[in-house]
Write an enzyme that holds these catalytic residues in place. Structure first.
Site, short mmCIF file in Angstrom:
data_model
loop_
_atom_site.label_atom_id
_atom_site.label_comp_id
_atom_site.label_asym_id
_atom_site.label_seq_id
_atom_site.Cartn_x
_atom_site.Cartn_y
_atom_site.Cartn_z
N ASP A 74 -6.63 4.69 24.18
CA ASP A 74 -8.03 4.95 23.86
C ASP A 74 -8.36 4.66 22.41
OD1 ASP A 74 -8.53 5.63 26.43
OD2 ASP A 74 -8.94 7.75 26.07
N GLY A 75 -7.42 4.91 21.49
CA GLY A 75 -7.67 4.60 20.08
C GLY A 75 -7.90 3.12 19.87
N ASN A 147 -17.48 6.92 21.11
CA ASN A 147 -17.26 8.27 21.62
C ASN A 147 -18.15 9.30 20.95
OD1 ASN A 147 -15.40 8.06 23.67
ND2 ASN A 147 -13.64 8.73 22.47
N THR A 188 -15.35 13.25 27.27
CA THR A 188 -13.97 13.49 27.69
C THR A 188 -13.02 13.54 26.50
OG1 THR A 188 -13.54 11.11 27.96
CG2 THR A 188 -14.35 12.31 29.88
N LEU A 192 -14.74 17.70 24.65
CA LEU A 192 -14.08 18.45 25.72
C LEU A 192 -13.13 19.49 25.14
CD1 LEU A 192 -13.52 18.84 28.75
CD2 LEU A 192 -11.78 17.03 28.55
N GLN A 247 -12.28 7.41 13.10
CA GLN A 247 -11.65 6.28 12.42
C GLN A 247 -12.34 5.92 11.10
OE1 GLN A 247 -10.92 3.02 15.13
NE2 GLN A 247 -10.33 4.39 16.77
#
Length: 293
Positions: A74-75, A147, A188, A192, A247
């Site tokens: 995911d990163g 995100n 998510t 979350l 990031q």
């Protein structure tokens, strides 16, 4: 004669398996007569000079290829979305990590889907992204996030006060460790973990989630996607941290203003696994398992 499609390749080189699978994948593309462009760090570190004609900066890949394949987790997907998301190029995530909602397929699935990818037999799903503007006394800086964006207390032991507005209407002053503004995709992720709800990625909402609020009445809130969220915060230290997708990080001081809205440039994800969002939830969160012995 090469196939008309061009693949862009990015990868997390910290994953040792990537050093093996990226050259293997490029060799398959070469045999099929398909052009590929790799990110500069791949070209500099992996033995691919005989397999590709050129490389470029990650931020320029979107303008030079038809599809970007990101090897990582995911990163890696978040970094790739930041680098090429605004170009509109579709991104396919190949999961080489342990846990991920964004990386679409496994390495084995990639090999079985190569011909479909070359032929363009895949769906593209548009996902909301965020645009945030941090205004300080000296300048304005703009951030793009797939995100979430986060304001937190920056390692100071005391909570901060976060004055929040929706379209210039006062909402609340949160006494908390921080605040998260996320997309449905980002629901998510950090949200979350902070107690926020799960949102289906096709929802048209922005999600506001306080981090460890000092009141049980301060709950997460989902609002319409066309709203603008304004945040002003202060702390005893006068220093806080702002981040986009974890990031890009900036120091925020008392008096600075953060405005968050839906970006006009969505992230486009390649969907070829056939798995729905709910199937992914069941797999990643171990839902629906029979717990009986």
């Amino acid at each position: 004669m090469s196939n008309h499609i061009t693949f862009g390749i990015v990868a997390n080189l910290d994953k040792k398996i990537v050093w093996q699978i990226v050259p293997q994948f490029l060799a398959i593309l070469q045999k099929k007569g398909v052009d590929a462009i790799v990110a500069d760090d791949i070209y500099a570190n992996l033995p691919v000079s005989d397999l590709v004609k050129t490389s470029c900066e990650k931020s320029k890949l979107g303008a030079r290829c038809d599809i970007v394949i990101a090897f990582g987790g995911d990163g890696t997907m978040l970094a790739t979305a930041r680098d090429v998301g605004r170009s509109g190029v579709p991104i396919l995530g190949v999961n080489v990590g342990r846990f991920g909602f964004l990386a679409e397929i496994s390495i084995d699935e990639l090999y079985s889907k190569i011909d479909d990818l070359i032929a363009g037999n895949y769906e593209v799903e548009s996902r909301m992204a965020l645009e945030a503007v941090l205004s300080t006394a000296k300048r304005k800086r703009q951030y793009y996030a797939f995100n979430d964006v986060v304001l937190d207390k920056g390692g100071v032991p005391r909570t901060i006060f976060i004055e929040t507005y929706i379209d210039d209407e006062y909402l609340n002053t949160y006494n908390a460790d921080g605040i998260i503004v996320s997309t449905p995709t980002g629901s998510t992720a950090y949200s979350l973990s902070a107690g926020g709800p799960l949102l289906s990625p096709d929802m048209n909402s922005l999600l506001i989630t306080p981090i460890c609020p000092h009141s049980l009445s301060q709950r997460p809130l989902a609002i319409k996607e066309d709203k603008v969220i304004k945040i002003k915060a202060w702390s005893e230290s006068g220093r806080m941290l702002f981040s986009a997708d974890g990031q890009k990080v900036a120091v925020v001081t008392t008096g600075d203003i953060i405005e968050v809205r839906k970006s006009p440039d969505p992230v486009r994800l390649v969907k070829c696994s056939g798995k729905s969002f709910y199937q992914v939830l069941r797999t990643k969160l171990n839902w629906g398992e029979d717990k009986k012995l």
